[in-house]
Design a protein around this motif. Structure first.
Motif, PDB file in Angstrom:
ATOM      1  N   ARG A  57       0.813  -1.219   0.000  1.00  0.00           N
ATOM      2  CA  ARG A  57       0.000   0.000   0.000  1.00  0.00           C
ATOM      3  C   ARG A  57       0.844   1.266   0.000  1.00  0.00           C
ATOM      4  NH1 ARG A  57      -4.491  -2.264   4.245  1.00  0.00           N
ATOM      5  NH2 ARG A  57      -5.354  -3.798   2.812  1.00  0.00           N
TER       6      ARG A  57
ATOM      7  N   TYR B  75       1.342   3.414  -2.433  1.00  0.00           N
ATOM      8  CA  TYR B  75       0.860   3.850  -3.737  1.00  0.00           C
ATOM      9  C   TYR B  75       1.629   5.047  -4.281  1.00  0.00           C
ATOM     10  CZ  TYR B  75      -2.979   0.959  -2.018  1.00  0.00           C
ATOM     11  OH  TYR B  75      -3.713  -0.067  -1.495  1.00  0.00           O
TER      12      TYR B  75
ATOM     13  N   ARG C  97      -4.176   1.971 -10.988  1.00  0.00           N
ATOM     14  CA  ARG C  97      -4.735   1.487  -9.718  1.00  0.00           C
ATOM     15  C   ARG C  97      -4.186   2.280  -8.534  1.00  0.00           C
ATOM     16  NH1 ARG C  97      -8.915  -1.456  -8.954  1.00  0.00           N
ATOM     17  NH2 ARG C  97      -7.906  -2.404  -7.184  1.00  0.00           N
TER      18      ARG C  97
ATOM     19  N   LYS D  81      -3.002   5.354  -8.580  1.00  0.00           N
ATOM     20  CA  LYS D  81      -3.569   6.702  -8.618  1.00  0.00           C
ATOM     21  C   LYS D  81      -5.011   6.692  -8.126  1.00  0.00           C
ATOM     22  CE  LYS D  81      -0.634   8.604 -12.245  1.00  0.00           C
ATOM     23  NZ  LYS D  81      -0.559   9.058 -13.646  1.00  0.00           N
ATOM     24  N   ALA D  82      -5.759   5.658  -8.483  1.00  0.00           N
ATOM     25  CA  ALA D  82      -7.154   5.548  -8.018  1.00  0.00           C
ATOM     26  C   ALA D  82      -7.192   5.373  -6.504  1.00  0.00           C
ATOM     27  CB  ALA D  82      -7.847   4.383  -8.712  1.00  0.00           C
ATOM     28  N   LYS D  83      -6.291   4.568  -5.961  1.00  0.00           N
ATOM     29  CA  LYS D  83      -6.237   4.372  -4.512  1.00  0.00           C
ATOM     30  C   LYS D  83      -5.875   5.671  -3.797  1.00  0.00           C
ATOM     31  CE  LYS D  83      -6.860  -0.161  -4.103  1.00  0.00           C
ATOM     32  NZ  LYS D  83      -7.803  -0.823  -3.216  1.00  0.00           N
TER      33      LYS D  83
ATOM     34  N   ALA E 251      -6.419   8.727  -4.924  1.00  0.00           N
ATOM     35  CA  ALA E 251      -7.578   9.626  -5.043  1.00  0.00           C
ATOM     36  C   ALA E 251      -8.672   9.209  -4.064  1.00  0.00           C
ATOM     37  CB  ALA E 251      -8.107   9.608  -6.468  1.00  0.00           C
ATOM     38  N   ASN E 252      -8.859   7.928  -3.907  1.00  0.00           N
ATOM     39  CA  ASN E 252      -9.860   7.405  -2.980  1.00  0.00           C
ATOM     40  C   ASN E 252      -9.498   7.751  -1.538  1.00  0.00           C
ATOM     41  OD1 ASN E 252     -12.184   6.085  -2.229  1.00  0.00           O
ATOM     42  ND2 ASN E 252     -11.311   4.033  -2.407  1.00  0.00           N
ATOM     43  N   ASP E 253      -8.183   7.685  -1.221  1.00  0.00           N
ATOM     44  CA  ASP E 253      -7.732   8.050   0.128  1.00  0.00           C
ATOM     45  C   ASP E 253      -7.953   9.533   0.405  1.00  0.00           C
ATOM     46  OD1 ASP E 253      -7.017   5.456   0.630  1.00  0.00           O
ATOM     47  OD2 ASP E 253      -4.863   5.770   0.307  1.00  0.00           O
TER      48      ASP E 253
ATOM     49  N   ILE F 281     -10.312  11.403  -0.921  1.00  0.00           N
ATOM     50  CA  ILE F 281     -11.762  11.609  -0.745  1.00  0.00           C
ATOM     51  C   ILE F 281     -12.195  11.194   0.656  1.00  0.00           C
ATOM     52  CG2 ILE F 281     -14.022  10.810  -1.510  1.00  0.00           C
ATOM     53  CD1 ILE F 281     -12.846  10.650  -4.362  1.00  0.00           C
ATOM     54  N   LYS F 282     -11.646  10.095   1.174  1.00  0.00           N
ATOM     55  CA  LYS F 282     -12.013   9.611   2.503  1.00  0.00           C
ATOM     56  C   LYS F 282     -11.576  10.590   3.596  1.00  0.00           C
ATOM     57  CE  LYS F 282     -12.119   4.662   1.654  1.00  0.00           C
ATOM     58  NZ  LYS F 282     -11.493   3.386   1.958  1.00  0.00           N
ATOM     59  N   ASN F 283     -10.459  11.253   3.370  1.00  0.00           N
ATOM     60  CA  ASN F 283      -9.926  12.172   4.388  1.00  0.00           C
ATOM     61  C   ASN F 283     -10.531  13.482   4.229  1.00  0.00           C
ATOM     62  OD1 ASN F 283      -8.345  10.203   5.450  1.00  0.00           O
ATOM     63  ND2 ASN F 283      -6.600  10.703   4.181  1.00  0.00           N
TER      64      ASN F 283
END
Length: 148
Positions: free
Chosen positions: A100, A102, A136, A138-140, A142-144, A146-148
């Motif tokens: 992880r 990334y 993948r 970059k998507a992870k 970006a997802n992190d 958004i979560k924060n």
């Protein structure tokens, strides 16, 4: 009286093996009959006696990776990357993804493709897999965000 049909030369066909020409004597006086692993051909490894095989087996060590394969790859890449080197490159990115890490994977791939001449020297299949991992990661990331 001998039967001439039994003495036909039909069964004297010499079947060749592509490795048979590579076969040579494995004995090496300095190693008690066992050559070092890189010096053995496939035919020689197959022809080893059990004691010689066990001695050779003891000389092998497992390669333990701890998330740092990427640091062993020298950039820029050679003009035509060999398949083992391409696999090591792929394993480095897969390892960063698995741990992880990334951002490090994206940065490493940026160096490979921009500074490291990766576009021209990596085979298409490996290049597609590396691009897949880059997307993948970059998507992870970006997802992190958004979560924060």
């Amino acid at each position: 009286m001998a039967d001439d049909s039994l003495n036909s030369h039909l069964l004297l066909i010499d079947l060749s093996d592509s490795e048979a020409s590579e076969t040579k004597e494995c004995a090496n006086p300095s190693t008690n009959g066992i050559a070092a692993a890189p010096e053995l051909t496939r035919a020689e490894r197959t022809a080893l006696s059990e004691p010689a095989f066990q001695a050779l087996k003891k000389s092998y060590r497992a390669k333990i990776e701890n998330g740092e394969i990427w640091s062993t790859i020298s950039l820029p890449l050679s003009a035509q990357l060999s398949k083992p080197d391409a696999q090591e490159l792929l394993h480095a990115v897969e390892e960063l993804y698995f741990y992880r890490r990334y951002q490090e994977a994206v940065q490493f791939l940026g160096k490979v493709f921009n500074d490291g001449r990766g576009e021209g020297c990596i085979d298409q299949e490996t290049r597609e897999l590396l691009k897949y991992y880059e997307e993948r990661c970059k998507a992870k990331l970006a997802n992190d965000v958004i979560k924060n």
